[in-house]
Design an enzyme around this catalytic site. Structure first.
Site, mmCIF file in Angstrom:
data_model
loop_
_atom_site.group_PDB
_atom_site.id
_atom_site.type_symbol
_atom_site.label_atom_id
_atom_site.label_comp_id
_atom_site.label_asym_id
_atom_site.label_seq_id
_atom_site.Cartn_x
_atom_site.Cartn_y
_atom_site.Cartn_z
ATOM 1 C CE1 TYR A 150 10.105 -8.533 -11.023
ATOM 2 C CE2 TYR A 150 7.827 -7.809 -11.161
ATOM 3 C CZ TYR A 150 8.790 -8.801 -11.313
ATOM 4 O OH TYR A 150 8.434 -10.043 -11.760
ATOM 5 C CD GLN A 190 7.155 -17.242 -5.551
ATOM 6 O OE1 GLN A 190 7.874 -18.095 -5.073
ATOM 7 N NE2 GLN A 190 5.861 -17.392 -5.642
HETATM 8 O O1 76R Z 1 -0.049 -20.042 -3.236
HETATM 9 C C1 76R Z 1 0.973 -20.011 -3.955
HETATM 10 O O2 76R Z 1 1.976 -19.324 -3.687
HETATM 11 C C2 76R Z 1 1.035 -20.818 -5.205
HETATM 12 C C3 76R Z 1 0.549 -20.155 -6.391
HETATM 13 C C4 76R Z 1 0.956 -18.683 -6.572
HETATM 14 C C5 76R Z 1 0.217 -17.573 -6.193
HETATM 15 C C6 76R Z 1 -1.134 -17.532 -5.507
HETATM 16 C C7 76R Z 1 2.175 -18.192 -7.196
HETATM 17 C C8 76R Z 1 3.188 -18.998 -7.691
HETATM 18 N N1 76R Z 1 2.138 -16.813 -7.221
HETATM 19 C C9 76R Z 1 0.979 -16.416 -6.598
HETATM 20 C C10 76R Z 1 0.568 -15.106 -6.358
HETATM 21 MN MN1 76R Z 1 3.433 -15.598 -8.166
HETATM 22 N N2 76R Z 1 4.793 -14.368 -9.035
HETATM 23 C C11 76R Z 1 4.582 -13.042 -9.353
HETATM 24 C C12 76R Z 1 5.663 -12.596 -10.191
HETATM 25 O O3 76R Z 1 6.551 -10.398 -13.408
HETATM 26 C C13 76R Z 1 5.390 -10.825 -13.340
HETATM 27 O O4 76R Z 1 4.666 -10.925 -14.376
HETATM 28 C C14 76R Z 1 4.788 -11.261 -12.015
HETATM 29 C C15 76R Z 1 5.748 -11.245 -10.830
HETATM 30 C C16 76R Z 1 6.530 -13.661 -10.332
HETATM 31 C C17 76R Z 1 7.822 -13.676 -11.111
HETATM 32 C C18 76R Z 1 5.965 -14.771 -9.615
HETATM 33 C C19 76R Z 1 6.548 -16.030 -9.538
HETATM 34 N N3 76R Z 1 2.272 -13.980 -7.717
HETATM 35 C C20 76R Z 1 1.188 -13.996 -6.897
HETATM 36 C C21 76R Z 1 0.724 -12.647 -6.724
HETATM 37 C C22 76R Z 1 -0.441 -12.210 -5.833
HETATM 38 C C23 76R Z 1 -1.674 -12.159 -6.691
HETATM 39 C C24 76R Z 1 -2.955 -11.897 -5.955
HETATM 40 O O5 76R Z 1 -3.073 -12.240 -4.753
HETATM 41 O O6 76R Z 1 -3.878 -11.344 -6.613
HETATM 42 C C25 76R Z 1 1.557 -11.824 -7.468
HETATM 43 C C26 76R Z 1 1.502 -10.334 -7.607
HETATM 44 C C27 76R Z 1 2.519 -12.687 -8.096
HETATM 45 C C28 76R Z 1 3.518 -12.254 -8.936
HETATM 46 N N4 76R Z 1 4.594 -17.218 -8.587
HETATM 47 C C29 76R Z 1 4.371 -18.537 -8.224
HETATM 48 C C30 76R Z 1 5.908 -17.152 -9.061
HETATM 49 C C31 76R Z 1 6.500 -18.460 -8.996
HETATM 50 C C32 76R Z 1 7.952 -18.780 -9.380
HETATM 51 C C33 76R Z 1 5.537 -19.315 -8.476
HETATM 52 C C34 76R Z 1 5.684 -20.816 -8.194
HETATM 53 C C35 76R Z 1 6.143 -20.942 -6.768
HETATM 54 C C36 76R Z 1 6.211 -22.335 -6.260
HETATM 55 O O7 76R Z 1 5.367 -23.157 -6.618
HETATM 56 O O8 76R Z 1 7.123 -22.568 -5.465
#
Ligand code: 76R
Length: 254
Positions: A150, A190
């Site tokens: 999505y 993800q």
């Molecule tokens: O740097 C990193 O990747 C670690 C922290 C992290 C960031 C910065 C992270 C971890 N995410 C980040 C950024 Mn995420 N993420 C989503 C969704 O449905 C929803 O409500 C949101 C959809 C999921 C399911 C998800 C999962 N993340 C982002 C961003 C960019 C934001 C920005 O730059 O402003 C979005 C849009 C977003 C959305 N996130 C994680 C996850 C998961 C599972 C993690 C843990 C990953 C890991 O540690 O391996």
């Protein structure tokens, strides 16, 4: 056309044109060949059948060369497939990832580590982060049974305008988000790919899991997290079953 940073990502969705497919018995093989030739050129693709009527068949294709991805897209257009949706994004590093200073402070305050021990932990941390960042910018798609896709954006409506928040506040909020995310390690892979200025939303969210319940659980739990609760806006959700390309085309009648 190689972007200066990151790989191109195309999410492509189609419905089968049944009449045209009956007249074109080799169409399935052409689609399978298009995937194989994309992969032979150093790109990756996942094929999946889509649950529900938003589409029959989907592909997630990614790799270094946007021109090569466009050629793949064009090859699919020669099959009896009608495009129903698509999404264009690039892999990217997050501006909120922990820095070495963040980690040093965390080791001091949360783990009470100092001196040589702290430096040794930072060496390990740097190595882990380098791997992590490399995987984020050049992901290797794992094969999982289910895919969820999505697009989403951060809200820009006062008083909840994400882009008016100070960096420190955004970083703190994203830290909470990441903590929830990490509890899904092993259940969910993800891929967050950036599309601000490239497509209609700001990010494409691709979730891969062997259990569809994990897709539902993570999105539900994140809805309660402040970043999603206050600032998340979501586009259409697609759910698919990932298959070998030959099985995927056969299941949709190509
Ligand atoms: O740097 C990193 O990747 C670690 C922290 C992290 C960031 C910065 C992270 C971890 N995410 C980040 C950024 Mn995420 N993420 C989503 C969704 O449905 C929803 O409500 C949101 C959809 C999921 C399911 C998800 C999962 N993340 C982002 C961003 C960019 C934001 C920005 O730059 O402003 C979005 C849009 C977003 C959305 N996130 C994680 C996850 C998961 C599972 C993690 C843990 C990953 C890991 O540690 O391996």
């Amino acid at each position: 056309m190689i972007p200066s940073e990151g790989w191109g990502v195309l999410h492509l969705f189609y419905e089968v044109d049944r009449d045209a497919a009956e007249r074109d018995p080799n169409a399935g093989k052409r689609v399978v060949d298009a995937v194989a030739s994309l992969e032979a050129d150093g790109h990756q693709a996942l094929a999946f059948v889509v649950l529900g009527h938003k589409a029959d068949l989907g592909f997630m294709a990614l790799g270094p060369d946007l021109a090569r991805l466009q050629r793949f897209q064009q090859e699919l257009r020669t099959a009896p497939l009608r495009p129903t949706y698509s999404y264009v994004s690039l892999t990217e590093l997050s501006e909120y990832t922990s820095t070495e200073d963040d980690e040093r402070a965390r080791l001091r305050t949360e783990e009470g580590v100092e001196g040589d021990e702290l430096e040794a932990k930072l060496v390990v941390w740097r190595d882990r982060m380098a791997h992590y960042q490399e995987h984020r910018i050049h992901p290797q798609l794992p094969r999982k049974a289910c895919i969820g896709f999505y697009p989403m954006s951060k809200r820009r409506v006062a008083p909840d305008n994400w882009y008016e928040l100070a960096f420190a506040d955004r970083k703190r909020l994203m830290g909470g988000h990441a903590r929830v995310g990490r509890t899904y390690a092993g259940r969910i892979v993800q891929l967050i790919t950036g599309s601000t200025g490239l497509d209609d939303w700001e990010w494409g969210v691709t979730l891969l899991a062997d259990d569809p319940v994990a897709l539902k659980d993570i999105v539900m739990e994140m809805r309660f997290d402040e970043v999603s609760a206050r600032f998340g806006e979501f586009g259409p959700f697609y759910t698919g079953l990932v298959l070998d390309p030959a099985d995927a085309v056969a299941r949709v009648g190509l």
